[in-house]
Design an enzyme around this catalytic site. Structure first.
Site, PDB file in Angstrom:
ATOM      1  N   ASP A  91       0.800  -1.139   0.027  1.00 38.79           N
ATOM      2  CA  ASP A  91       0.040  -0.182  -0.116  1.00 38.79           C
ATOM      3  C   ASP A  91       0.724   1.250   0.129  1.00 38.79           C
ATOM      4  OD1 ASP A  91      -2.229  -1.665   0.240  1.00 38.79           O
ATOM      5  OD2 ASP A  91      -1.957  -1.703   2.318  1.00 38.79           O
ATOM      6  N   ASP A 100       0.824   7.330   8.353  1.00 37.38           N
ATOM      7  CA  ASP A 100       1.257   5.895   8.524  1.00 37.38           C
ATOM      8  C   ASP A 100       2.383   5.515   9.307  1.00 37.38           C
ATOM      9  OD1 ASP A 100      -1.052   4.429   7.477  1.00 37.38           O
ATOM     10  OD2 ASP A 100      -0.099   4.917   5.497  1.00 37.38           O
ATOM     11  N   GLU A 149       1.994  -3.466  10.299  1.00 36.29           N
ATOM     12  CA  GLU A 149       1.750  -3.292   8.842  1.00 36.29           C
ATOM     13  C   GLU A 149       2.744  -2.507   8.401  1.00 36.29           C
ATOM     14  OE1 GLU A 149      -2.365  -2.176   8.028  1.00 36.29           O
ATOM     15  OE2 GLU A 149      -1.759  -1.728   5.998  1.00 36.29           O
ATOM     16  N   GLU A 150       3.387  -1.520   9.048  1.00 37.00           N
ATOM     17  CA  GLU A 150       4.360  -0.760   8.389  1.00 37.00           C
ATOM     18  C   GLU A 150       5.627  -0.920   8.278  1.00 37.00           C
ATOM     19  OE1 GLU A 150       2.868   1.542   6.563  1.00 37.00           O
ATOM     20  OE2 GLU A 150       0.828   1.222   7.456  1.00 37.00           O
ATOM     21  N   ASP A 198      -1.743  -2.584  13.748  1.00 37.91           N
ATOM     22  CA  ASP A 198      -1.888  -1.774  12.558  1.00 37.91           C
ATOM     23  C   ASP A 198      -1.909  -0.521  13.031  1.00 37.91           C
ATOM     24  OD1 ASP A 198      -2.925  -0.232  10.244  1.00 37.91           O
ATOM     25  OD2 ASP A 198      -4.388  -1.583   9.744  1.00 37.91           O
ATOM     26  N   LEU A 245      -2.229   2.451  11.874  1.00 36.84           N
ATOM     27  CA  LEU A 245      -3.234   3.421  11.243  1.00 36.84           C
ATOM     28  C   LEU A 245      -4.108   2.793  10.293  1.00 36.84           C
ATOM     29  CD1 LEU A 245      -4.378   6.154  11.761  1.00 36.84           C
ATOM     30  CD2 LEU A 245      -3.225   6.987   9.427  1.00 36.84           C
ATOM     31  N   ASP A 246      -5.138   2.188  10.698  1.00 33.99           N
ATOM     32  CA  ASP A 246      -6.097   1.627   9.807  1.00 33.99           C
ATOM     33  C   ASP A 246      -7.009   2.387   9.171  1.00 33.99           C
ATOM     34  OD1 ASP A 246      -7.882  -0.666   8.893  1.00 33.99           O
ATOM     35  OD2 ASP A 246      -9.411   0.243  10.165  1.00 33.99           O
ATOM     36  N   GLU A 289      -4.944  -7.158  11.800  1.00 33.21           N
ATOM     37  CA  GLU A 289      -6.203  -6.762  11.593  1.00 33.21           C
ATOM     38  C   GLU A 289      -7.265  -7.937  11.886  1.00 33.21           C
ATOM     39  OE1 GLU A 289      -5.201  -3.485   7.976  1.00 33.21           O
ATOM     40  OE2 GLU A 289      -5.399  -5.479   7.465  1.00 33.21           O
TER      41      GLU A 289
END
Ligand code: AHM
Ligand code: MG
Length: 336
Positions: A64, A70, A93-94, A114, A116-117, A278
């Site tokens: 992404d 993020d 996630e990052e 995560d 920043l969803d 998530e």
């Protein structure tokens, strides 16, 4: 705010009384997550004023486009947790790799997060979230290979999410139900606002990205047709609500009832969403509130992680609605 409003810190302190050292440490970790959430709530509110909107220019490990928020969110969460010395490693996630932060004996937990969803909402002042899970390590002590520990499906100790919307709300569970706390900006504290949340058993909402309708397998298409038909036994038609932030869509289902799903399609055999940071944390919250979460075929919390950024299809929310979704996938759907 009622006179008897209880601060998250008081709630955690009360829960810690008479508990073992690891349980008390969990309270410290939740306090630190709530601190990160306060910082992020402030930063999200003023992002447009301090040049923190837009892209960084990179992609995150799962492909992404990475937003400035993020990257900032990831740093805030890592710093807040690192300071405790209680977490051996973080999967985010990052970050492509597992981030090992402490090899001390007392680092009894792993964190998946995560930060920043719903980051496609940053620049339009839409809802966003933070999703987290603290996993109990099976072999406390010096951390040699946190990644294989995670693959061994260590036990979930505490999960939660924060939703940054008109108000900032923190929802968490330590395995005995789900409580929600709303941030009082004047007091600077999360205050208990949603005591022991129970998810309604069905509808009236469904949340999914219908742009993919034709790419979904036929049973999923039939499910959509069924819940949007007035004659459905579930009292349809269900109304569509989709914000682009899983946290916000699940939050609605949790309080008002309904189902969120992000199924697989021909090009994405495992859907889009990630298991460790998530789907699993939110599945734990949903189940603890009396809801349900599965891939449509398997219970999310029964899946053994195979890789850090593993994707799985997700159907989550009201128990009867998720069960109905599963019935369609297994060919046992109600006849029209
Ligand atoms: P993100 O963590 O990069 O924001 O991705 C997860 C989000 C979910 O919050 C949301 O439900 C979904 O991706 C939206 O995806 P799509 O734009 O494909 O509908
Ligand atoms: Mg996400």
């Amino acid at each position: 705010m009622t006179q008897a409003a209880q601060a998250l810190s008081t709630y955690l302190m009360r829960q810690a009384v008479g508990r073992s050292v690891p349980e008390r440490e969990l309270a410290t970790l939740l306090t630190q997550m709530s601190f990160a959430a306060k910082v992020l709530a402030r930063e999200i509110r003023r992002a447009a004023l301090v040049g923190r909107l837009g892209l960084v220019g990179d992609q995150n490990p799962t492909g992404d486009a990475q937003k400035k928020l993020d990257v900032y969110s990831n740093e805030i969460v890592i710093n807040a947790i690192r300071e405790t010395g209680l977490v051996a490693a973080i999967v985010s996630e990052e970050m492509e790799e597992l981030h090992t932060i402490s090899c001390r004996d007392r680092a009894r937990y792993l964190l998946s997060v995560d930060p920043l969803d719903g980051s496609s909402n940053t620049d339009i002042n839409g809802a966003m979230g933070t999703i987290f899970a603290f996993w109990r390590r099976t072999h406390p002590g010096p951390c040699r290979d946190a990644e294989s520990e995670l693959h061994d499906a260590v036990e979930l100790a505490a999960t939660g999410y924060v939703m940054y919307g008109p108000s900032t709300i923190l929802i968490c569970s330590r395995g005995a139900g789900v409580d929600g706390f709303t941030l009082d900006h004047d007091v600077g504290e999360f205050l208990l606002s949603h005591d022991q949340i129970r998810c309604p058993s069905r509808g009236p909402y469904y949340s999914a990205n219908l742009a993919h309708l034709r790419e979904w397998e036929e049973p999923v298409q039939r499910f959509v047709a069924y819940v949007t038909t007035p004659s459905g036994e579930e009292g349809g038609p269900y109304s569509l609500r989709y914000t682009g932030a899983l946290v916000a869509d699940l939050h609605r289902s949790l309080l008002d009832g309904g189902i969120y799903f992000y199924p697989r399609d021909a090009g994405n055999p495992n859907g889009k969403l990630r298991l460790l940071y998530e789907c699993a944390p939110l599945a734990h919250i949903a189940e603890q509130a009396g809801g349900r979460a599965s891939t449509g075929r398997d219970r999310i919390l029964d899946i053994r992680p195979e890789s850090l950024h593993q994707r799985v299809p997700l159907a989550i929310g009201s128990s009867a609605d998720v069960q109905l979704f599963e019935r369609f996938l297994s060919g046992r759907q109600p006849q029209p």
